[in-house]
Write an enzyme that holds these catalytic residues in place. Sequence first.
Site, short mmCIF file in Angstrom:
data_model
loop_
_atom_site.label_atom_id
_atom_site.label_comp_id
_atom_site.label_asym_id
_atom_site.label_seq_id
_atom_site.Cartn_x
_atom_site.Cartn_y
_atom_site.Cartn_z
N GLY A 26 0.78 -1.23 0.00
CA GLY A 26 0.00 0.00 0.00
C GLY A 26 0.81 1.28 0.00
O GLY A 26 0.31 2.33 0.41
N SER A 27 2.05 1.23 -0.51
CA SER A 27 2.82 2.47 -0.51
C SER A 27 2.25 3.48 -1.52
O SER A 27 2.29 4.69 -1.28
CB SER A 27 4.31 2.21 -0.79
OG SER A 27 4.50 1.78 -2.11
N ASN A 28 1.69 3.00 -2.62
CA ASN A 28 1.05 3.92 -3.57
C ASN A 28 -0.23 4.50 -2.99
O ASN A 28 -0.55 5.68 -3.20
CB ASN A 28 0.77 3.24 -4.91
CG ASN A 28 2.02 3.21 -5.77
OD1 ASN A 28 2.39 4.22 -6.36
ND2 ASN A 28 2.69 2.07 -5.81
N MET A 63 -3.66 -7.22 -7.48
CA MET A 63 -3.10 -8.31 -8.28
C MET A 63 -4.15 -9.16 -8.99
O MET A 63 -3.94 -10.35 -9.21
CB MET A 63 -2.21 -9.20 -7.39
CG MET A 63 -1.02 -8.45 -6.78
SD MET A 63 -0.01 -7.59 -8.01
CE MET A 63 0.83 -8.99 -8.73
N ARG A 64 -5.27 -8.55 -9.34
CA ARG A 64 -6.30 -9.29 -10.07
C ARG A 64 -6.76 -8.47 -11.26
O ARG A 64 -6.69 -7.24 -11.23
CB ARG A 64 -7.52 -9.55 -9.18
CG ARG A 64 -7.23 -10.52 -8.08
CD ARG A 64 -8.44 -10.68 -7.18
NE ARG A 64 -8.10 -11.51 -6.05
CZ ARG A 64 -8.15 -12.83 -6.05
NH1 ARG A 64 -8.59 -13.48 -7.11
NH2 ARG A 64 -7.79 -13.53 -4.99
N LEU A 65 -7.28 -9.18 -12.27
CA LEU A 65 -7.85 -8.48 -13.42
C LEU A 65 -9.22 -7.92 -13.04
O LEU A 65 -9.99 -8.60 -12.36
CB LEU A 65 -8.04 -9.47 -14.57
CG LEU A 65 -6.89 -9.64 -15.54
CD1 LEU A 65 -7.30 -10.61 -16.66
CD2 LEU A 65 -6.48 -8.30 -16.12
N ASN A 68 -4.64 2.48 -13.08
CA ASN A 68 -3.69 1.52 -12.52
C ASN A 68 -2.28 2.11 -12.60
O ASN A 68 -1.97 2.89 -13.49
CB ASN A 68 -3.74 0.20 -13.30
CG ASN A 68 -2.82 -0.85 -12.71
OD1 ASN A 68 -2.72 -0.99 -11.49
ND2 ASN A 68 -2.12 -1.59 -13.56
N HIS A 81 1.67 0.88 -13.00
CA HIS A 81 2.43 -0.31 -13.40
C HIS A 81 3.92 0.02 -13.42
O HIS A 81 4.32 1.07 -13.92
CB HIS A 81 1.97 -0.77 -14.79
CG HIS A 81 2.70 -1.99 -15.24
ND1 HIS A 81 2.37 -3.26 -14.78
CD2 HIS A 81 3.76 -2.15 -16.07
CE1 HIS A 81 3.21 -4.13 -15.32
NE2 HIS A 81 4.06 -3.49 -16.10
C1 GRF Z 1 3.80 -1.25 -7.44
O1 GRF Z 1 5.11 -1.44 -7.87
C2 GRF Z 1 2.86 -1.15 -8.61
O2 GRF Z 1 3.44 -0.61 -9.74
C3 GRF Z 1 2.50 -2.59 -8.86
O3 GRF Z 1 2.43 -3.17 -7.59
C4 GRF Z 1 3.26 -2.46 -6.68
C5 GRF Z 1 2.42 -2.07 -5.50
O4 GRF Z 1 3.15 -1.54 -4.46
N1 GRF Z 1 1.27 -2.66 -9.62
P1 GRF Z 1 2.43 -0.88 -3.20
O5 GRF Z 1 1.48 -1.88 -2.61
O6 GRF Z 1 1.71 0.36 -3.67
O7 GRF Z 1 3.54 -0.55 -2.27
#
Ligand code: GRF
Length: 182
Positions: free
Chosen positions: A12-14, A78-80, A95, A97
């Site tokens: 969840g860092s994003n 991690m799912r479609l 999203n 990526h």
């Molecule tokens: C990130 O690198 C993102 O690009 C990918 O999954 C990772 C998620 O990291 N889709 P976080 O959970 O946001 O730390």
Amino acid sequence: MAKIAVLGSGTGSNFQALLEEFADEIVLVISDQPGAGILEKAKAAGIPTALEEGGPGLSARILKRLGGIDLICLAGYMRLVKDPLLSAFPNRILNIHPSLLPMYPGKAAWEQVLADKAEVTGCTVHYVDAGIDTGEVILQEKVAILMNDTAKTLHARIQIAEHRIYPEAVRLVLKKMTGGAL
Ligand code: GRF
């Protein structure tokens, strides 16, 4: 004010980076993983959370929870995303990526890049469509690959860039959604 739901499976860092800019807009976090860090971070921030694990009717179950939501941000989910959820939010699902799409879609893109001995990679925020990391690109940032990079060091540097461009991309999309009035 737009209401945002964040979906994630990991640390969840994003989500945390988005929260720093959109604390008022993010109203719900959904994960498919009971122990996910993103749920802990959301709870610590006082944001309502929901767990929707895989299995029959996942998209419909998630959709049911999204009444009043304007925008969905996938953050390490991690799912479609499938119908009926996908078609209920046209151009309303984003999203992040960890590569310069269309190069290196799919899992652990930073490992694919290293195996390829590429010199540059980066990250991409894009709209979500029915494919795997194929939707229209909104923002990208390049990240150099250093000679002694490992999967861990490279991913960590990509994530720093992710935390910059994801909030920026959300700002752009919200602006577009509200006709520029932000
Ligand atoms: C990130 O690198 C993102 O690009 C990918 O999954 C990772 C998620 O990291 N889709 P976080 O959970 O946001 O730390």
